[in-house]
Design a protein around this motif. Sequence first.
Motif, short mmCIF file in Angstrom:
data_model
loop_
_atom_site.label_atom_id
_atom_site.label_comp_id
_atom_site.label_asym_id
_atom_site.label_seq_id
_atom_site.Cartn_x
_atom_site.Cartn_y
_atom_site.Cartn_z
N LYS A 107 0.82 -1.30 0.01
CA LYS A 107 -0.02 0.01 0.01
C LYS A 107 0.92 1.19 0.07
O LYS A 107 0.57 2.26 -0.62
CB LYS A 107 -1.05 0.05 1.12
CG LYS A 107 -2.03 -1.05 1.03
CD LYS A 107 -3.08 -0.96 2.24
CE LYS A 107 -4.09 -2.00 2.17
NZ LYS A 107 -4.95 -1.76 3.21
N ARG A 108 1.96 1.39 0.77
CA ARG A 108 2.92 2.31 0.75
C ARG A 108 3.39 2.62 -0.62
O ARG A 108 3.55 3.74 -1.06
CB ARG A 108 4.05 2.12 1.54
CG ARG A 108 4.88 3.41 2.20
CD ARG A 108 5.63 3.09 3.31
NE ARG A 108 5.23 2.78 4.37
CZ ARG A 108 5.68 2.49 5.58
NH1 ARG A 108 7.07 2.53 5.69
NH2 ARG A 108 5.09 2.41 6.65
N ILE A 109 3.88 1.70 -1.11
CA ILE A 109 4.50 1.79 -2.66
C ILE A 109 3.16 2.29 -3.60
O ILE A 109 3.60 3.13 -4.18
CB ILE A 109 4.85 0.42 -3.19
CG1 ILE A 109 6.28 -0.02 -2.51
CG2 ILE A 109 5.49 0.60 -4.67
CD1 ILE A 109 6.67 -1.17 -2.82
N ARG A 110 2.24 1.80 -3.53
CA ARG A 110 1.05 2.40 -4.39
C ARG A 110 0.54 3.89 -3.94
O ARG A 110 0.42 4.71 -4.90
CB ARG A 110 -0.40 1.50 -3.94
CG ARG A 110 -0.38 0.59 -5.02
CD ARG A 110 -1.50 -0.26 -4.95
NE ARG A 110 -1.31 -1.47 -4.46
CZ ARG A 110 -2.33 -2.55 -4.10
NH1 ARG A 110 -3.66 -1.91 -3.90
NH2 ARG A 110 -2.23 -3.78 -3.75
N LEU A 111 0.76 4.10 -2.81
CA LEU A 111 0.67 5.75 -2.37
C LEU A 111 1.68 6.49 -2.85
O LEU A 111 1.38 7.79 -3.39
CB LEU A 111 0.51 5.61 -0.91
CG LEU A 111 0.35 7.15 -0.56
CD1 LEU A 111 -1.13 7.76 -0.55
CD2 LEU A 111 0.35 7.21 1.12
N VAL A 112 2.88 6.08 -2.72
CA VAL A 112 4.07 6.87 -3.32
C VAL A 112 4.03 7.10 -4.75
O VAL A 112 4.08 8.07 -5.48
CB VAL A 112 5.40 6.36 -2.69
CG1 VAL A 112 6.44 7.00 -3.49
CG2 VAL A 112 5.67 6.52 -1.43
N LEU A 113 3.52 6.13 -5.34
CA LEU A 113 3.36 6.02 -7.01
C LEU A 113 2.38 7.10 -7.35
O LEU A 113 2.48 7.66 -8.20
CB LEU A 113 3.06 4.63 -7.45
CG LEU A 113 4.58 3.90 -7.59
CD1 LEU A 113 4.28 2.52 -8.13
CD2 LEU A 113 5.64 4.45 -8.44
N SER A 114 1.30 6.88 -6.66
CA SER A 114 0.11 7.78 -7.01
C SER A 114 0.33 9.34 -6.53
O SER A 114 0.06 10.15 -7.34
CB SER A 114 -1.18 7.24 -5.90
OG SER A 114 -1.57 6.08 -6.36
N ILE A 115 1.33 9.39 -5.61
CA ILE A 115 1.59 11.00 -5.57
C ILE A 115 2.44 11.48 -6.42
O ILE A 115 2.43 12.62 -6.85
CB ILE A 115 2.11 10.99 -3.99
CG1 ILE A 115 1.15 10.96 -2.99
CG2 ILE A 115 3.12 12.41 -3.88
CD1 ILE A 115 1.46 10.76 -1.37
N CYS A 116 3.41 10.57 -6.94
CA CYS A 116 4.36 10.92 -7.99
C CYS A 116 3.72 11.00 -9.42
O CYS A 116 4.07 12.22 -10.10
CB CYS A 116 5.52 9.76 -8.20
SG CYS A 116 6.79 9.94 -6.88
N ILE A 117 2.65 10.30 -9.62
CA ILE A 117 1.99 10.41 -10.86
C ILE A 117 1.11 11.66 -10.73
O ILE A 117 1.26 12.51 -11.66
CB ILE A 117 1.01 9.32 -11.34
CG1 ILE A 117 1.84 8.06 -11.56
CG2 ILE A 117 -0.11 9.60 -12.08
CD1 ILE A 117 1.12 6.87 -11.60
N LEU A 118 0.63 12.09 -9.80
CA LEU A 118 -0.27 13.19 -9.51
C LEU A 118 0.75 14.45 -9.57
O LEU A 118 0.26 15.60 -10.26
CB LEU A 118 -0.91 13.34 -8.09
CG LEU A 118 -1.61 14.65 -7.93
CD1 LEU A 118 -3.03 14.72 -8.68
CD2 LEU A 118 -2.15 14.57 -6.30
N ALA A 119 1.98 14.43 -9.03
CA ALA A 119 2.91 15.42 -9.19
C ALA A 119 3.21 15.68 -10.58
O ALA A 119 3.13 16.82 -11.18
CB ALA A 119 3.98 15.33 -8.28
N LEU A 120 3.43 14.73 -11.27
CA LEU A 120 4.06 14.69 -12.71
C LEU A 120 2.63 15.38 -13.61
O LEU A 120 2.86 16.14 -14.60
CB LEU A 120 4.15 13.22 -13.23
CG LEU A 120 4.43 13.13 -14.64
CD1 LEU A 120 5.82 13.96 -14.99
CD2 LEU A 120 4.58 11.63 -15.27
#
Length: 192
Positions: free
Chosen positions: A3-16
């Motif tokens: 879940k932590r990896i998905r959250l970090v990836l989601s935040i990175c995609i949102l920032a992108l």
Amino acid sequence: MNKRIRLVLSICILALCLSTLTFGVLAAVQKNNQIKGEIGFNVDNVDVTISCFVRGAVKEDGSANNANFATQKVIESLSWEIEDVLCFDESDYPYIPDIIITFVVTNDSPTVAVNVKATLGEAIPTDHVSATFASTVGTWSDSDGITLGKKGGTEPSSATITLTIHLTDIVNTLPATNGVLLNMKFETPKNS
């Protein structure tokens, strides 16, 4: 951990996505194809009045740039500085309207005709734009211009001269320009 990896990836995609959106908005607002400079007038012993207005251009912020120069008697050489840059209106890309600079020239002399010639200056990069002149009196000649008759004579003593600037290379950015847009010369014709 999953879940932590998905959250970090989601935040990175949102920032992108946000950075891409911000860059897209800035790119749409910035005007890259622009012209700036002055219009020079050379007078050789004639009596003329001239006015000028610009249509089809926008300012750097996207608002209309309808520069106007009121009617002025030209008795000696002078120049008009166009204060704001003349940007091509790219809001309806790939259609980009022409910038049109219109001059109304009147020969005020009742005794001599006036020859009007115009030459493009270095501020109009002819490898990226085409610039053409037209006149309401006779046929404009790039080498000879036009001739205005005497005031009150049989030939027209007033003319509207139009400079149309067309962006020919819409793929590349027009290099920033400054300097002389064009020079207009007023003189007595050689055969007068």
